[in-house]
Design a protein around this motif. Structure first.
Motif: not given
Length: 164
Positions: A149-160
């Motif tokens: 389990i990991a937090p959702l980072l800004e990089e992930d939000l950009k990819a999404l």
């Protein structure tokens, strides 16, 4: 045991006739047997009660600074946005949207196809805790025991955001 106290006669019978006072009868209860039974019952239940063991999930935490290399083909990332939208991708593939109802079937197929599969769950901090619990439940139903389990980072939000 109980006892009844009767009034004792007083020495002045003449005065007694003039002022007829009613004397109450004294009733005395012996509480010793009831206390004995109460302590016997208390002792019995204390000695025969079995405490329930807490049912918790075993979590294996990696050592402090250890860096574990995982092959990209063995890594399944599941990302959950704050509105509950779920995305999945293997390794560095482009994330794809998936409906929660189809997630169990997808996880079972992925687990059968790759027994070394490691799942990484990333949930947005603004998201509901229930979503993470539901995802972990789906992993357990699909018999996937290796997940992180990991937090959702800004990089992930950009990819999404590029996917939508």
């Amino acid at each position: 045991m109980a006892a009844v106290d009767t009034p004792s006669p007083r020495g002045h019978d003449k005065k007694k006739k003039k002022h007829k006072k009613k004397h109450r009868l004294g009733v005395r209860l012996d509480m010793t047997p009831m206390v004995d039974v109460a302590f016997l019952l208390l002792t019995f239940f204390m000695l025969t009660t079995t405490m329930s063991k807490p049912q918790t999930m075993e979590i294996n935490l990696p050592p402090g600074e250890a860096k574990i290399e995982v092959a990209q083909s063995n890594l399944l990332t599941i990302r959950v946005k704050d509105d509950g939208t779920i995305f999945k991708n293997f390794g560095v593939d482009i994330p794809e949207k998936i409906v929660f109802n189809e997630l169990n079937k997808f996880l079972r197929q992925s687990s059968k196809a790759n027994p070394k599969l490691i799942t990484l769950i990333k949930v947005d901090r603004k998201g509901k805790f229930k979503m993470m619990v539901d995802l972990i439940d789906e992993l357990n139903v699909a018999e996937i025991t290796r997940f992180s389990i990991a937090p959702l980072l800004e990089e992930d939000l950009k990819a999404l955001s590029q996917v939508q």
